[in-house]
Design an enzyme around this catalytic site. Structure first.
Site, PDB file in Angstrom:
ATOM      1  N   HIS A 126     -13.459  -1.311  -6.569  1.00 45.33           N
ATOM      2  CA  HIS A 126     -14.770  -0.639  -6.619  1.00 45.33           C
ATOM      3  C   HIS A 126     -14.647   0.878  -6.566  1.00 45.33           C
ATOM      4  O   HIS A 126     -15.597   1.567  -6.879  1.00 45.33           O
ATOM      5  CB  HIS A 126     -15.729  -1.196  -5.557  1.00 45.33           C
ATOM      6  N   ASP A 138       0.870  -1.184   0.000  1.00 41.55           N
ATOM      7  CA  ASP A 138       0.000   0.000   0.000  1.00 41.55           C
ATOM      8  C   ASP A 138       0.900   1.225   0.000  1.00 41.55           C
ATOM      9  O   ASP A 138       2.123   1.125  -0.217  1.00 41.55           O
ATOM     10  CB  ASP A 138      -0.955  -0.003   1.213  1.00 41.55           C
TER      11      ASP A 138
HETATM   12  C1  LIG Z   1     -10.916   0.827  -0.122  1.00 39.62           C
HETATM   13  S1  LIG Z   1      -9.334   0.647   0.526  1.00 39.62           S
HETATM   14  C2  LIG Z   1      -9.197  -1.091   0.800  1.00 39.62           C
HETATM   15  C3  LIG Z   1      -8.171  -1.441   1.823  1.00 39.62           C
HETATM   16  C4  LIG Z   1      -8.060  -2.919   2.167  1.00 39.62           C
HETATM   17  N1  LIG Z   1      -7.818  -3.747   1.002  1.00 39.62           N
HETATM   18  C5  LIG Z   1      -9.297  -3.383   2.905  1.00 39.62           C
HETATM   19  O1  LIG Z   1     -10.103  -4.092   2.326  1.00 39.62           O
HETATM   20  O2  LIG Z   1      -9.472  -2.985   4.054  1.00 39.62           O
HETATM   21  C6  LIG Z   1      -8.279   0.892  -0.887  1.00 39.62           C
HETATM   22  C7  LIG Z   1      -6.814   0.847  -0.545  1.00 39.62           C
HETATM   23  O3  LIG Z   1      -6.069   1.108  -1.738  1.00 39.62           O
HETATM   24  C8  LIG Z   1      -4.960   1.894  -1.378  1.00 39.62           C
HETATM   25  N2  LIG Z   1      -4.453   2.587  -2.566  1.00 39.62           N
HETATM   26  C9  LIG Z   1      -5.027   3.608  -3.229  1.00 39.62           C
HETATM   27  N3  LIG Z   1      -4.257   3.961  -4.280  1.00 39.62           N
HETATM   28  C10 LIG Z   1      -3.178   3.145  -4.278  1.00 39.62           C
HETATM   29  C11 LIG Z   1      -2.052   3.003  -5.127  1.00 39.62           C
HETATM   30  N4  LIG Z   1      -1.889   3.768  -6.198  1.00 39.62           N
HETATM   31  N5  LIG Z   1      -1.170   2.034  -4.824  1.00 39.62           N
HETATM   32  C12 LIG Z   1      -1.337   1.246  -3.754  1.00 39.62           C
HETATM   33  N6  LIG Z   1      -2.379   1.319  -2.902  1.00 39.62           N
HETATM   34  C13 LIG Z   1      -3.307   2.265  -3.172  1.00 39.62           C
HETATM   35  C14 LIG Z   1      -5.497   2.819  -0.330  1.00 39.62           C
HETATM   36  O4  LIG Z   1      -4.469   3.396   0.442  1.00 39.62           O
HETATM   37  C15 LIG Z   1      -6.386   1.886   0.472  1.00 39.62           C
HETATM   38  O5  LIG Z   1      -5.696   1.254   1.503  1.00 39.62           O
END
Ligand SMILES: C[S@@+](CC[C@H](N)C(=O)[O-])C[C@H]1O[C@@H](n2cnc3c(N)ncnc32)[C@H](O)[C@@H]1O
Length: 456
Positions: free
Chosen positions: A355, A310
Protein backbone atom coordinates in the site's frame (compact mmCIF):
# COMPACT_ATOMS: atom_id res chain seq x y z
CA UNK A 1 -10.22 -10.38 37.50
CA UNK A 2 -11.70 -6.93 38.17
CA UNK A 3 -15.47 -6.36 38.02
CA UNK A 4 -16.91 -4.97 34.77
CA UNK A 5 -17.19 -1.19 34.74
CA UNK A 6 -20.90 -0.87 35.45
CA UNK A 7 -20.75 2.94 35.44
CA UNK A 8 -19.63 2.90 31.79
CA UNK A 9 -22.31 0.37 30.86
CA UNK A 10 -24.93 2.55 32.55
CA UNK A 11 -23.69 5.68 30.73
CA UNK A 12 -23.85 3.79 27.46
CA UNK A 13 -27.47 2.86 28.07
CA UNK A 14 -28.36 6.34 29.29
CA UNK A 15 -27.05 7.80 26.07
CA UNK A 16 -28.82 5.18 23.95
CA UNK A 17 -32.06 5.97 25.76
CA UNK A 18 -31.57 9.73 25.21
CA UNK A 19 -31.08 9.08 21.51
CA UNK A 20 -34.11 6.82 21.34
CA UNK A 21 -36.36 9.27 23.19
CA UNK A 22 -35.15 12.35 21.28
CA UNK A 23 -35.64 10.57 17.95
CA UNK A 24 -39.19 9.58 18.93
CA UNK A 25 -39.97 13.19 19.92
CA UNK A 26 -38.52 14.49 16.66
CA UNK A 27 -40.64 12.08 14.63
CA UNK A 28 -43.72 13.32 16.47
CA UNK A 29 -42.90 17.00 15.82
CA UNK A 30 -42.10 16.37 12.15
CA UNK A 31 -45.34 14.45 11.65
CA UNK A 32 -47.30 17.28 13.28
CA UNK A 33 -45.60 19.75 10.92
CA UNK A 34 -46.15 17.48 7.89
CA UNK A 35 -42.39 17.45 7.28
CA UNK A 36 -40.40 14.46 6.04
CA UNK A 37 -38.01 12.64 8.38
CA UNK A 38 -34.28 13.56 8.29
CA UNK A 39 -32.46 12.05 5.36
CA UNK A 40 -29.33 12.59 3.25
CA UNK A 41 -31.51 12.88 0.16
CA UNK A 42 -30.67 15.95 -1.91
CA UNK A 43 -34.26 17.22 -1.74
CA UNK A 44 -34.64 16.72 1.98
CA UNK A 45 -35.55 20.00 3.80
CA UNK A 46 -32.57 21.65 5.45
CA UNK A 47 -34.28 23.40 8.35
CA UNK A 48 -36.15 21.61 11.14
CA UNK A 49 -39.23 23.14 12.83
CA UNK A 50 -38.43 25.18 15.95
CA UNK A 51 -40.15 22.59 18.17
CA UNK A 52 -37.69 19.88 17.05
CA UNK A 53 -34.48 21.79 17.79
CA UNK A 54 -34.05 20.84 21.46
CA UNK A 55 -34.55 17.15 20.61
CA UNK A 56 -32.13 17.45 17.70
CA UNK A 57 -29.51 18.94 20.02
CA UNK A 58 -30.02 16.22 22.65
CA UNK A 59 -29.71 13.47 20.03
CA UNK A 60 -26.57 14.94 18.45
CA UNK A 61 -24.88 15.39 21.83
CA UNK A 62 -25.72 11.86 22.93
CA UNK A 63 -24.70 10.23 19.62
CA UNK A 64 -21.37 12.08 19.67
CA UNK A 65 -20.65 11.01 23.24
CA UNK A 66 -21.77 7.44 22.59
CA UNK A 67 -19.56 7.28 19.51
CA UNK A 68 -16.51 8.41 21.51
CA UNK A 69 -17.38 6.21 24.45
CA UNK A 70 -17.44 3.13 22.24
CA UNK A 71 -14.12 3.86 20.56
CA UNK A 72 -10.94 2.16 21.65
CA UNK A 73 -8.95 5.05 23.26
CA UNK A 74 -6.11 4.76 20.76
CA UNK A 75 -8.66 4.90 17.96
CA UNK A 76 -10.24 7.95 19.63
CA UNK A 77 -6.91 9.78 19.50
CA UNK A 78 -6.42 8.66 15.88
CA UNK A 79 -9.86 9.77 14.75
CA UNK A 80 -9.64 13.13 16.49
CA UNK A 81 -6.26 13.86 14.94
CA UNK A 82 -7.07 12.64 11.43
CA UNK A 83 -7.28 15.48 8.99
CA UNK A 84 -7.25 13.67 5.66
CA UNK A 85 -10.81 14.74 5.01
CA UNK A 86 -9.47 18.19 4.16
CA UNK A 87 -7.85 16.77 1.04
CA UNK A 88 -11.12 15.66 -0.53
CA UNK A 89 -12.91 18.80 0.69
CA UNK A 90 -10.18 20.99 -0.79
CA UNK A 91 -10.64 19.28 -4.14
CA UNK A 92 -14.43 19.75 -4.09
CA UNK A 93 -14.14 23.41 -3.11
CA UNK A 94 -11.23 24.37 -5.36
CA UNK A 95 -12.82 22.98 -8.52
CA UNK A 96 -16.41 23.79 -7.57
CA UNK A 97 -17.31 20.15 -8.16
CA UNK A 98 -20.85 20.58 -6.82
CA UNK A 99 -21.73 22.83 -9.75
CA UNK A 100 -20.75 20.05 -12.20
CA UNK A 101 -23.61 17.84 -11.04
CA UNK A 102 -27.18 18.70 -12.10
CA UNK A 103 -29.89 18.80 -9.46
CA UNK A 104 -31.66 15.45 -9.43
CA UNK A 105 -29.16 14.10 -11.97
CA UNK A 106 -25.71 12.57 -12.06
CA UNK A 107 -22.29 13.10 -13.64
CA UNK A 108 -19.55 10.56 -14.29
CA UNK A 109 -16.14 10.56 -12.62
CA UNK A 110 -14.70 10.75 -16.15
CA UNK A 111 -16.52 14.02 -16.87
CA UNK A 112 -15.43 15.57 -13.57
CA UNK A 113 -11.86 14.46 -14.34
CA UNK A 114 -12.06 16.09 -17.74
CA UNK A 115 -13.37 19.35 -16.26
CA UNK A 116 -10.85 19.50 -13.42
CA UNK A 117 -7.83 18.23 -15.33
CA UNK A 118 -7.12 15.58 -12.69
CA UNK A 119 -6.85 11.88 -13.45
CA UNK A 120 -10.13 9.96 -13.27
CA UNK A 121 -8.69 7.53 -10.71
CA UNK A 122 -7.70 10.45 -8.46
CA UNK A 123 -11.15 12.06 -8.79
CA UNK A 124 -12.75 8.74 -7.85
CA UNK A 125 -10.53 8.35 -4.77
CA UNK A 126 -11.18 11.89 -3.58
CA UNK A 127 -14.95 11.82 -4.11
CA UNK A 128 -15.42 8.34 -2.66
CA UNK A 129 -13.60 9.61 0.41
CA UNK A 130 -15.99 12.58 0.68
CA UNK A 131 -18.97 10.24 0.19
CA UNK A 132 -18.15 8.51 3.48
CA UNK A 133 -18.95 11.91 5.04
CA UNK A 134 -22.28 12.11 3.14
CA UNK A 135 -21.00 14.67 0.66
CA UNK A 136 -22.16 13.31 -2.74
CA UNK A 137 -23.09 9.68 -3.32
CA UNK A 138 -22.60 7.11 -6.04
CA UNK A 139 -26.08 6.09 -7.24
CA UNK A 140 -24.58 3.64 -9.72
CA UNK A 141 -20.97 2.59 -10.37
CA UNK A 142 -18.96 5.43 -11.90
CA UNK A 143 -21.60 8.15 -11.38
CA UNK A 144 -21.81 10.97 -8.84
CA UNK A 145 -25.02 12.53 -7.54
CA UNK A 146 -25.87 15.07 -4.85
CA UNK A 147 -26.73 14.54 -1.24
CA UNK A 148 -28.45 17.16 0.84
CA UNK A 149 -25.04 18.55 1.94
CA UNK A 150 -23.30 18.58 -1.45
CA UNK A 151 -26.27 20.30 -3.08
CA UNK A 152 -25.77 23.27 -0.76
CA UNK A 153 -22.38 23.81 -2.40
CA UNK A 154 -23.87 24.52 -5.81
CA UNK A 155 -24.20 28.22 -5.03
CA UNK A 156 -21.00 30.31 -5.33
CA UNK A 157 -21.52 31.79 -1.82
CA UNK A 158 -21.73 28.40 -0.11
CA UNK A 159 -18.83 27.01 -2.11
CA UNK A 160 -16.73 30.08 -1.22
CA UNK A 161 -17.51 29.57 2.46
CA UNK A 162 -16.66 25.88 2.16
CA UNK A 163 -13.49 26.70 0.21
CA UNK A 164 -12.24 28.99 2.98
CA UNK A 165 -11.62 26.14 5.46
CA UNK A 166 -9.33 23.82 3.48
CA UNK A 167 -7.69 26.55 1.39
CA UNK A 168 -7.21 29.37 3.90
CA UNK A 169 -7.99 28.28 7.46
CA UNK A 170 -6.28 24.91 7.27
CA UNK A 171 -2.88 25.98 5.89
CA UNK A 172 -2.92 28.94 8.28
CA UNK A 173 -3.60 26.70 11.26
CA UNK A 174 -0.55 24.64 10.34
CA UNK A 175 1.51 27.78 10.99
CA UNK A 176 0.00 28.54 14.36
CA UNK A 177 3.04 27.42 16.30
CA UNK A 178 5.26 28.98 13.66
CA UNK A 179 7.25 25.81 13.32
CA UNK A 180 7.85 25.77 9.62
CA UNK A 181 11.43 27.04 9.87
CA UNK A 182 12.22 24.38 12.42
CA UNK A 183 10.63 21.68 10.30
CA UNK A 184 13.23 22.39 7.66
CA UNK A 185 15.61 20.89 10.16
CA UNK A 186 15.16 17.17 9.67
CA UNK A 187 16.37 16.29 13.15
CA UNK A 188 13.54 18.22 14.76
CA UNK A 189 11.16 16.83 12.20
CA UNK A 190 11.97 13.25 13.07
CA UNK A 191 12.10 13.95 16.77
CA UNK A 192 8.62 15.26 16.33
CA UNK A 193 7.51 12.10 14.52
CA UNK A 194 8.93 9.77 17.12
CA UNK A 195 8.19 11.69 20.29
CA UNK A 196 4.52 12.44 19.73
CA UNK A 197 2.78 11.13 16.68
CA UNK A 198 3.02 11.89 13.01
CA UNK A 199 0.09 14.24 12.75
CA UNK A 200 1.76 17.64 12.88
CA UNK A 201 4.08 16.56 10.10
CA UNK A 202 1.29 14.94 8.15
CA UNK A 203 -0.80 18.08 8.36
CA UNK A 204 1.87 20.00 6.46
CA UNK A 205 2.27 17.16 4.01
CA UNK A 206 -1.41 16.66 3.31
CA UNK A 207 -1.89 20.40 2.68
CA UNK A 208 0.36 19.90 -0.34
CA UNK A 209 -1.36 16.85 -1.80
CA UNK A 210 -3.49 18.58 -4.40
CA UNK A 211 -0.53 20.78 -5.36
CA UNK A 212 1.60 17.70 -5.97
CA UNK A 213 -1.16 16.01 -7.93
CA UNK A 214 -1.52 19.04 -10.18
CA UNK A 215 2.23 19.54 -10.52
CA UNK A 216 3.02 15.89 -11.32
CA UNK A 217 -0.16 14.29 -12.73
CA UNK A 218 0.07 10.50 -13.07
CA UNK A 219 3.36 10.39 -11.21
CA UNK A 220 4.18 7.07 -9.53
CA UNK A 221 7.32 8.41 -7.89
CA UNK A 222 7.73 8.98 -4.17
CA UNK A 223 9.78 12.13 -4.73
CA UNK A 224 6.89 13.88 -6.51
CA UNK A 225 4.45 13.99 -3.61
CA UNK A 226 2.93 16.28 -1.02
CA UNK A 227 5.77 15.12 1.25
CA UNK A 228 8.39 16.26 -1.29
CA UNK A 229 6.75 19.68 -1.56
CA UNK A 230 6.38 20.11 2.21
CA UNK A 231 9.86 21.36 2.95
CA UNK A 232 11.81 18.38 1.61
CA UNK A 233 13.04 19.95 -1.62
CA UNK A 234 12.06 17.16 -3.95
CA UNK A 235 13.16 14.28 -1.73
CA UNK A 236 11.10 11.19 -1.04
CA UNK A 237 10.41 9.94 2.45
CA UNK A 238 12.75 7.03 1.60
CA UNK A 239 15.61 9.43 0.71
CA UNK A 240 15.09 11.31 3.94
CA UNK A 241 14.98 8.13 6.04
CA UNK A 242 17.86 6.35 4.38
CA UNK A 243 20.06 9.34 5.21
CA UNK A 244 19.36 8.64 8.86
CA UNK A 245 18.78 4.97 9.86
CA UNK A 246 18.32 5.88 13.52
CA UNK A 247 15.32 8.00 12.71
CA UNK A 248 14.04 5.39 10.28
CA UNK A 249 14.06 2.97 13.20
CA UNK A 250 12.12 5.48 15.32
CA UNK A 251 9.59 5.91 12.55
CA UNK A 252 9.12 2.15 12.57
CA UNK A 253 8.30 2.46 16.30
CA UNK A 254 5.65 5.05 15.44
CA UNK A 255 4.27 2.57 12.90
CA UNK A 256 4.11 -0.08 15.64
CA UNK A 257 1.62 2.16 17.45
CA UNK A 258 -0.42 2.29 14.25
CA UNK A 259 -0.47 -1.50 14.44
CA UNK A 260 -1.99 -1.34 17.92
CA UNK A 261 -5.18 0.27 16.62
CA UNK A 262 -7.89 -2.39 16.88
CA UNK A 263 -8.48 -2.39 13.14
CA UNK A 264 -4.79 -3.09 12.34
CA UNK A 265 -3.88 -5.47 15.16
CA UNK A 266 -1.79 -8.51 14.28
CA UNK A 267 -4.00 -10.78 16.39
CA UNK A 268 -6.70 -10.38 13.72
CA UNK A 269 -4.32 -11.92 11.19
CA UNK A 270 -3.38 -14.77 13.50
CA UNK A 271 -7.04 -15.56 14.20
CA UNK A 272 -8.64 -14.70 10.88
CA UNK A 273 -6.91 -16.99 8.42
CA UNK A 274 -6.66 -20.78 8.27
CA UNK A 275 -2.90 -20.96 8.83
CA UNK A 276 -3.16 -24.61 9.91
CA UNK A 277 -4.23 -25.46 6.34
CA UNK A 278 -0.62 -24.86 5.30
CA UNK A 279 0.43 -27.93 7.29
CA UNK A 280 4.14 -28.15 8.09
CA UNK A 281 5.34 -25.15 6.16
CA UNK A 282 7.80 -22.32 5.86
CA UNK A 283 6.49 -18.75 5.50
CA UNK A 284 8.65 -15.90 4.27
CA UNK A 285 7.47 -12.56 5.68
CA UNK A 286 8.65 -10.13 2.99
CA UNK A 287 9.09 -6.63 4.44
CA UNK A 288 8.34 -8.21 7.81
CA UNK A 289 9.94 -5.42 9.86
CA UNK A 290 11.47 -6.78 13.10
CA UNK A 291 9.40 -9.97 12.93
CA UNK A 292 6.52 -9.06 15.25
CA UNK A 293 3.95 -10.76 13.00
CA UNK A 294 5.96 -13.99 12.69
CA UNK A 295 6.60 -14.16 16.43
CA UNK A 296 2.83 -13.92 17.06
CA UNK A 297 2.11 -16.62 14.48
CA UNK A 298 4.93 -18.91 15.60
CA UNK A 299 3.43 -18.95 19.10
CA UNK A 300 0.03 -20.09 17.80
CA UNK A 301 1.10 -22.48 15.04
CA UNK A 302 3.88 -24.87 16.06
CA UNK A 303 3.99 -26.51 12.60
CA UNK A 304 5.01 -23.25 10.93
CA UNK A 305 8.53 -21.85 10.54
CA UNK A 306 9.36 -18.35 9.41
CA UNK A 307 11.94 -16.27 7.61
CA UNK A 308 11.61 -12.52 8.22
CA UNK A 309 13.08 -10.36 5.48
CA UNK A 310 13.60 -6.63 5.80
CA UNK A 311 16.31 -4.01 5.96
CA UNK A 312 19.46 -4.95 7.86
CA UNK A 313 18.81 -2.63 10.83
CA UNK A 314 15.31 -4.02 11.40
CA UNK A 315 16.16 -7.71 11.09
CA UNK A 316 19.10 -7.21 13.47
CA UNK A 317 16.68 -5.71 15.98
CA UNK A 318 14.29 -8.65 15.45
CA UNK A 319 17.06 -11.21 15.94
CA UNK A 320 18.19 -9.49 19.15
CA UNK A 321 14.65 -9.49 20.58
CA UNK A 322 13.60 -12.99 19.50
CA UNK A 323 12.11 -14.93 22.45
CA UNK A 324 14.50 -17.84 23.16
CA UNK A 325 11.78 -20.48 22.77
CA UNK A 326 11.37 -19.44 19.11
CA UNK A 327 15.07 -19.71 18.28
CA UNK A 328 15.41 -21.81 15.13
CA UNK A 329 11.75 -21.36 14.13
CA UNK A 330 11.95 -17.67 13.25
CA UNK A 331 14.96 -16.69 11.18
CA UNK A 332 15.98 -13.23 10.05
CA UNK A 333 17.49 -12.21 6.76
CA UNK A 334 18.41 -8.82 5.33
CA UNK A 335 16.80 -8.71 1.90
CA UNK A 336 15.83 -5.98 -0.56
CA UNK A 337 12.39 -6.95 -1.84
CA UNK A 338 13.13 -5.39 -5.23
CA UNK A 339 15.92 -7.96 -5.61
CA UNK A 340 15.44 -11.60 -6.63
CA UNK A 341 13.83 -13.77 -3.95
CA UNK A 342 16.16 -16.61 -2.96
CA UNK A 343 14.21 -18.44 -0.26
CA UNK A 344 11.93 -21.28 -1.36
CA UNK A 345 8.87 -21.62 0.82
CA UNK A 346 5.29 -22.81 0.86
CA UNK A 347 3.99 -19.28 1.48
CA UNK A 348 5.04 -15.64 1.24
CA UNK A 349 3.35 -13.06 3.43
CA UNK A 350 3.38 -9.40 2.40
CA UNK A 351 1.73 -7.42 5.16
CA UNK A 352 1.02 -3.73 4.48
CA UNK A 353 3.92 -3.70 2.06
CA UNK A 354 2.17 -2.87 -1.21
CA UNK A 355 0.00 0.00 0.00
CA UNK A 356 2.92 2.37 0.21
CA UNK A 357 4.15 1.69 -3.32
CA UNK A 358 2.63 2.77 -6.62
CA UNK A 359 1.71 0.09 -9.17
CA UNK A 360 5.04 0.49 -10.96
CA UNK A 361 6.96 -0.61 -7.86
CA UNK A 362 4.39 -3.20 -6.71
CA UNK A 363 4.90 -4.96 -10.04
CA UNK A 364 8.66 -5.05 -9.38
CA UNK A 365 8.14 -6.47 -5.87
CA UNK A 366 5.78 -9.17 -7.17
CA UNK A 367 8.02 -10.11 -10.11
CA UNK A 368 11.05 -10.34 -7.82
CA UNK A 369 9.31 -13.20 -5.99
CA UNK A 370 8.94 -15.31 -9.14
CA UNK A 371 12.40 -16.98 -9.24
CA UNK A 372 11.74 -18.70 -5.89
CA UNK A 373 8.12 -19.66 -6.46
CA UNK A 374 7.18 -23.30 -6.88
CA UNK A 375 3.88 -24.52 -8.26
CA UNK A 376 1.21 -24.14 -5.56
CA UNK A 377 3.11 -21.61 -3.45
CA UNK A 378 0.78 -19.21 -1.67
CA UNK A 379 1.27 -15.46 -1.79
CA UNK A 380 -0.71 -13.88 1.04
CA UNK A 381 -1.21 -10.15 0.78
CA UNK A 382 -2.37 -8.65 4.06
CA UNK A 383 -3.54 -5.18 3.16
CA UNK A 384 -6.64 -3.04 2.84
CA UNK A 385 -9.09 -4.14 0.15
CA UNK A 386 -11.27 -1.08 -0.43
CA UNK A 387 -14.99 -1.89 -0.24
CA UNK A 388 -17.64 -0.97 -2.77
CA UNK A 389 -18.81 2.57 -1.86
CA UNK A 390 -21.48 2.44 0.83
CA UNK A 391 -21.22 -1.33 1.33
CA UNK A 392 -19.88 -1.13 4.91
CA UNK A 393 -20.58 1.34 7.77
CA UNK A 394 -19.40 4.81 6.76
CA UNK A 395 -16.96 5.29 9.66
CA UNK A 396 -15.14 2.09 8.69
CA UNK A 397 -15.03 3.04 5.02
CA UNK A 398 -13.77 6.52 5.95
CA UNK A 399 -10.91 4.96 7.93
CA UNK A 400 -9.81 2.99 4.84
CA UNK A 401 -10.19 5.96 2.51
CA UNK A 402 -8.22 8.15 4.94
CA UNK A 403 -5.40 5.64 4.66
CA UNK A 404 -5.73 5.72 0.88
CA UNK A 405 -5.22 9.50 0.82
CA UNK A 406 -2.37 9.26 3.30
CA UNK A 407 -0.60 6.77 1.04
CA UNK A 408 -1.11 9.09 -1.92
CA UNK A 409 0.14 12.09 0.02
CA UNK A 410 3.39 10.59 1.19
CA UNK A 411 4.27 7.89 -1.32
CA UNK A 412 2.23 8.46 -4.49
CA UNK A 413 0.77 5.09 -3.56
CA UNK A 414 -2.76 3.94 -2.80
CA UNK A 415 -5.08 1.44 -1.19
CA UNK A 416 -6.69 -0.90 -3.74
CA UNK A 417 -10.10 -2.45 -4.29
CA UNK A 418 -10.48 -6.08 -5.31
CA UNK A 419 -10.53 -5.29 -9.00
CA UNK A 420 -7.32 -3.28 -8.68
CA UNK A 421 -5.62 -6.12 -6.77
CA UNK A 422 -6.64 -8.69 -9.36
CA UNK A 423 -5.45 -6.48 -12.22
CA UNK A 424 -2.14 -5.76 -10.50
CA UNK A 425 -1.46 -9.48 -9.98
CA UNK A 426 -2.38 -10.40 -13.55
CA UNK A 427 -0.18 -7.63 -14.92
CA UNK A 428 2.77 -8.78 -12.80
CA UNK A 429 2.58 -12.34 -14.14
CA UNK A 430 -0.35 -14.54 -15.24
CA UNK A 431 1.02 -17.27 -12.98
CA UNK A 432 -0.16 -15.25 -9.96
CA UNK A 433 -3.69 -16.63 -9.76
CA UNK A 434 -6.10 -14.89 -7.39
CA UNK A 435 -7.89 -17.43 -5.18
CA UNK A 436 -10.04 -15.58 -2.68
CA UNK A 437 -10.43 -12.56 -0.47
CA UNK A 438 -10.55 -13.17 3.28
CA UNK A 439 -11.86 -10.07 5.04
CA UNK A 440 -10.42 -10.39 8.55
CA UNK A 441 -13.02 -10.10 11.30
CA UNK A 442 -12.80 -6.80 13.21
CA UNK A 443 -9.96 -5.60 10.98
CA UNK A 444 -9.58 -2.97 8.27
CA UNK A 445 -7.25 -5.40 6.54
CA UNK A 446 -7.96 -8.42 4.39
CA UNK A 447 -5.90 -11.33 3.16
CA UNK A 448 -5.76 -11.59 -0.59
CA UNK A 449 -4.89 -15.21 -1.22
CA UNK A 450 -2.97 -15.90 -4.41
CA UNK A 451 -1.49 -19.13 -5.80
CA UNK A 452 1.52 -19.44 -8.07
CA UNK A 453 0.37 -21.75 -10.86
CA UNK A 454 2.93 -22.98 -13.39
CA UNK A 455 1.53 -22.95 -16.94
CA UNK A 456 -1.39 -20.72 -15.94
C1 LIG B 1 4.47 -0.59 6.23
S1 LIG B 1 5.80 -1.52 6.80
C2 LIG B 1 5.10 -3.10 7.12
C3 LIG B 1 5.88 -3.91 8.10
C4 LIG B 1 5.28 -5.25 8.48
N1 LIG B 1 5.02 -6.09 7.33
C5 LIG B 1 4.03 -5.06 9.30
O1 LIG B 1 2.94 -5.28 8.78
O2 LIG B 1 4.14 -4.62 10.44
C6 LIG B 1 6.76 -1.82 5.33
C7 LIG B 1 8.03 -2.57 5.59
O3 LIG B 1 8.74 -2.71 4.35
C8 LIG B 1 10.11 -2.56 4.63
N2 LIG B 1 10.81 -2.20 3.40
C9 LIG B 1 10.77 -1.03 2.73
N3 LIG B 1 11.55 -1.10 1.63
C10 LIG B 1 12.09 -2.33 1.60
C11 LIG B 1 12.95 -3.01 0.70
N4 LIG B 1 13.40 -2.42 -0.40
N5 LIG B 1 13.27 -4.28 0.98
C12 LIG B 1 12.81 -4.89 2.08
N6 LIG B 1 11.98 -4.32 2.99
C13 LIG B 1 11.62 -3.04 2.74
C14 LIG B 1 10.15 -1.49 5.68
O4 LIG B 1 11.38 -1.48 6.37
C15 LIG B 1 8.97 -1.87 6.55
O5 LIG B 1 9.33 -2.76 7.56
Amino acid sequence: MSAPNLVQVSRMRTLATTIHDAAAQMEKVLLEHHQPLPSFDEDSPVALPEAALAFQSAAIGATAELHDLLLDPLDLLYQKSSHYHFTSLQFIARFHVASMIPAGGKTSYAEIAQKTGLQESMVRRLLRHAMTMRIFHEPEPGMVAHTQASKLLVTPEKNAWFWFHPEVGWPASVQVCNKRAEWEDQVLLFEYISSTNTDYLLLVVVVQYLEATQKWPESQEANETGFSLAGHSGKSIYDVFSADPEHALRFSLAMDTFGELPQYQMSKVVEGYDWASLGRAKIVDVGGSAGQMCVAMARSFPALNFVVQDMASLVAKGQANLPPELEGRVQFMAHDFFGEQTVRAEAYLLRTVFHNWSDKYCLQILRALAPALQHGARILINDVCLPKPGSIPAHMELDMRNLDLLMGTIFNAQERDLNEWVQLLAKADPRFVFQRLVQLKGSALAIIEVLWVDNA
